[in-house]
Design a protein around this motif. Structure first.
Motif, PDB file in Angstrom:
ATOM      1  N   ALA A  47       8.793   0.650  -2.191  1.00 10.57           N
ATOM      2  CA  ALA A  47       8.507   0.845  -0.764  1.00 10.57           C
ATOM      3  C   ALA A  47       9.729   0.469   0.071  1.00 10.57           C
ATOM      4  O   ALA A  47      10.118   1.206   0.990  1.00 10.57           O
ATOM      5  N   ILE A  48      10.342  -0.676  -0.247  1.00 14.82           N
ATOM      6  CA  ILE A  48      11.492  -1.123   0.555  1.00 14.82           C
ATOM      7  C   ILE A  48      12.651  -0.128   0.418  1.00 14.82           C
ATOM      8  O   ILE A  48      13.321   0.200   1.403  1.00 14.82           O
ATOM      9  N   THR A  82       3.875  -4.828 -11.808  1.00 14.79           N
ATOM     10  CA  THR A  82       3.649  -3.529 -11.152  1.00 14.79           C
ATOM     11  C   THR A  82       3.689  -3.693  -9.644  1.00 14.79           C
ATOM     12  O   THR A  82       4.278  -2.875  -8.931  1.00 14.79           O
ATOM     13  N   LEU A  83       3.051  -4.763  -9.146  1.00 10.53           N
ATOM     14  CA  LEU A  83       3.033  -4.989  -7.698  1.00 10.53           C
ATOM     15  C   LEU A  83       4.461  -5.159  -7.170  1.00 10.53           C
ATOM     16  O   LEU A  83       4.824  -4.601  -6.122  1.00 10.53           O
ATOM     17  N   THR A  84       5.272  -5.910  -7.905  1.00  6.94           N
ATOM     18  CA  THR A  84       6.673  -6.103  -7.501  1.00  6.94           C
ATOM     19  C   THR A  84       7.410  -4.757  -7.472  1.00  6.94           C
ATOM     20  O   THR A  84       8.163  -4.478  -6.538  1.00  6.94           O
ATOM     21  N   GLY A 110       0.829  -1.209   0.000  1.00  8.09           N
ATOM     22  CA  GLY A 110       0.000   0.000   0.000  1.00  8.09           C
ATOM     23  C   GLY A 110       0.860   1.255   0.000  1.00  8.09           C
ATOM     24  O   GLY A 110       0.576   2.228  -0.716  1.00  8.09           O
ATOM     25  N   TYR A 111       1.926   1.215   0.775  1.00  4.15           N
ATOM     26  CA  TYR A 111       2.859   2.348   0.793  1.00  4.15           C
ATOM     27  C   TYR A 111       3.540   2.478  -0.572  1.00  4.15           C
ATOM     28  O   TYR A 111       3.688   3.573  -1.111  1.00  4.15           O
ATOM     29  N   GLY A 112       3.926   1.339  -1.148  1.00  7.00           N
ATOM     30  CA  GLY A 112       4.562   1.341  -2.467  1.00  7.00           C
ATOM     31  C   GLY A 112       3.622   1.864  -3.534  1.00  7.00           C
ATOM     32  O   GLY A 112       4.055   2.563  -4.460  1.00  7.00           O
ATOM     33  N   GLU A 113       2.341   1.539  -3.411  1.00  4.25           N
ATOM     34  CA  GLU A 113       1.358   2.043  -4.383  1.00  4.25           C
ATOM     35  C   GLU A 113       1.341   3.570  -4.330  1.00  4.25           C
ATOM     36  O   GLU A 113       1.345   4.252  -5.351  1.00  4.25           O
ATOM     37  N   ARG A 114       1.360   4.091  -3.113  1.00  2.00           N
ATOM     38  CA  ARG A 114       1.346   5.548  -2.976  1.00  2.00           C
ATOM     39  C   ARG A 114       2.595   6.182  -3.599  1.00  2.00           C
ATOM     40  O   ARG A 114       2.531   7.224  -4.229  1.00  2.00           O
TER      41      ARG A 114
END
Ligand SMILES: [Zn+2]
Length: 491
Positions: free
Chosen positions: A176-177, A168-170, A64-68
């Protein structure tokens, strides 16, 4: 490969404020503390930095953070032409999801001009509304709408959007990391497995991202994904040195901001006390099912009555021998609850940053009889285990902001201190993000301290918080190390 870390103040967390100036690691594990006559292959000069065992965020949403971080965000834009040109630029002939929009009155007509063949969804900054084009309106049967949707209609539209590709999710998880590394975070306990591509694909996206960015990810499993977990044949907990599957996430009550957290008294000027996410019998069934699979649970619990009820459920259905459950948030409490909560094998995942963000306006929402508000010292004095987290993307995953909130309890809005007798000491606040945050991973024998045999995950700051607590406000991370690899170095 032997590495010599030197010229630092390296807190061991084994004894209070104990430190060494140098130590040695070999292939990702600490082998010796202090000066030694060991031949090293590599030297890491800490340049006077203050080193700790790697800091951990015990509750966040990494994807979720990565999506942002990854998707186009309209945040701060108010000019209609600029907003439209930003959306146009982000559109590449694929379904488009844009977020952070402050409603300035765009309708489906504006978005249809960008695409009349692919769905477009513009999520509003409050996450409760969305503006969509006609393609998406047709899919959800709301052809009469002007494209501005709220609450359930908005949720329907979000659900009707194609999911992210695993690529995209990856990318989102990787981004995020990378950001977490810059905050000094070497590990995180993340709740993501239900909101993106389901158990199998999301776990695989994490595995792919962790090949690119070393990090200790511990994934909570949403209860609706447990079937996927069982079908996968994966073991519970350890998947690799970088990945664990953890407790089962279940929502028990709502939130403070929407006054749906379950409280012991009615909300001010309201006749209700908040709500349960599901009826008691349904909750009992889910809990019993998880116990039959020998799994501990992580319960989203905000209200004081919710905490009371959850304690009773966990007492009735305890976890299996050697396991512990988690209570996420535990924001408010009744004094009477603590007397038996502390006899349960349970860990409280607290988010100190909530205090800084939510007070003082939160007081106006809370029933005035609420006895304990973010009562971290009280929890600690009752012998409860506390872990610190940010709940990112709700709050920025900056653990220093968490430590400040835990120690000074100051509001971001007016700078005042709220509930002084619940302040934690600076040492306790650091434990929240270091050794205590590793208790839920069942790895305290090799994580969270500087000791021979422990992992080579470290966070280095420019300030010694014990010597100069006030300087924490402008402190920063100078270096982050995961598995003996420098993953972040401040330029
Ligand atoms: Zn959360």
């Amino acid at each position: 490969m032997i590495t010599h870390y030197k010229n630092g103040v390296c807190y061991t967390l084994t004894a209070s404020r104990e430190f060494v100036r140098e130590f040695y690691t070999e292939n990702g594990k600490i082998i010796a503390l202090g000066p030694q006559s060991i031949q090293s292959d590599k030297v890491v000069d800490l340049q006077g930095g203050i080193l700790y065992p790697g800091w951990v965020d015990a509750h966040l949403h990494i994807a979720g953070y990565g999506e942002r971080l990854t998707l186009t965000n309209l945040n701060k834009l108010t000019d209609k032409n600029l907003i439209l040109s930003t959306i146009k630029k982000a559109f590449h002939g694929q379904p488009l999801y844009v977020q952070g929009y402050h409603d300035i009155g765009l309708t489906k007509i504006d978005l249809d001009a960008i695409s009349s063949s692919q769905p477009i969804l513009i999520r509003h900054a409050d996450y409760h509304s969305a503006t969509v084009n006609s393609v998406l309106l047709n899919r959800i049967g709301l052809t009469e709408s002007n494209g501005i949707l709220h609450e359930l209609d908005a949720a329907k539209a979000v659900f009707a959007m194609p999911r992210h590709s695993n690529q995209t999710l990856t990318t989102m998880i990787t981004n995020a990391i990378e950001s977490l590394h810059a905050y000094g975070i070497t590990g995180g306990h993340s709740d993501d497995l239900h909101y993106f591509n389901g158990f199998k694909d999301t776990v695989e996206a994490f595995e792919e991202a962790l090949k690119r960015k070393p990090f200790r990810a511990h994934l909570l499993m949403h209860h609706e994904e447990v079937q996927g977990f069982i079908q996968s044949g994966r073991p519970w907990l350890d998947q690799s040195p970088y990945l664990q599957l953890g407790a089962v996430k279940i929502f028990y009550d709502g939130t403070l901001s929407s006054q749906t957290a379950l409280m012991a008294h009615a909300y001010p000027k309201q006749s209700h006390q908040g709500e349960l996410i599901r009826p008691p019998e349904a909750f009992e069934n889910v809990l019993k099912t998880m116990r039959s699979h020998r799994l501990p649970v992580a319960l989203h619990t905000i209200g004081d009555l919710a905490l009371e009820e959850v304690s009773k459920w966990l007492k009735k259905y305890p976890p299996h021998e050697g396991q512990h459950d988690r209570i996420i948030h535990a924001s408010f409490a009744m004094k009477a609850t603590l007397e038996y909560l502390n006899k349960l094998p349970v860990i409280l995942d607290i988010q100190p940053q909530f205090l800084s963000s939510d007070l003082p306006w939160g007081y106006a929402l809370l029933p005035e009889q609420t006895e304990l508000i973010y009562p971290w010292k009280t929890y600690q004095q009752h012998g409860l285990i506390l872990c610190g987290g940010s709940d990112a993307p709700v709050e920025p995953p900056n653990p220093l902001k968490g430590v400040i909130a835990a120690v000074f309890r100051t509001s971001d809005h007016d700078g005042k201190t709220y509930g002084e007798d619940e302040c934690l000491s600076i040492e306790e606040a650091i434990h929240l993000y270091t050794d205590w945050a590793n208790i839920p991973t069942y790895k305290t024998h090799e994580r969270g301290q500087l000791k021979p045999g422990y992992i080579a995950d470290f966070t280095v700051f420019n300030v010694d918080f014990y010597a100069e607590p006030k300087r924490i406000y402008d402190a920063h991370v100078t270096m982050t190390i995961v598995d003996d690899q420098i993953v972040y170095l401040k330029k």
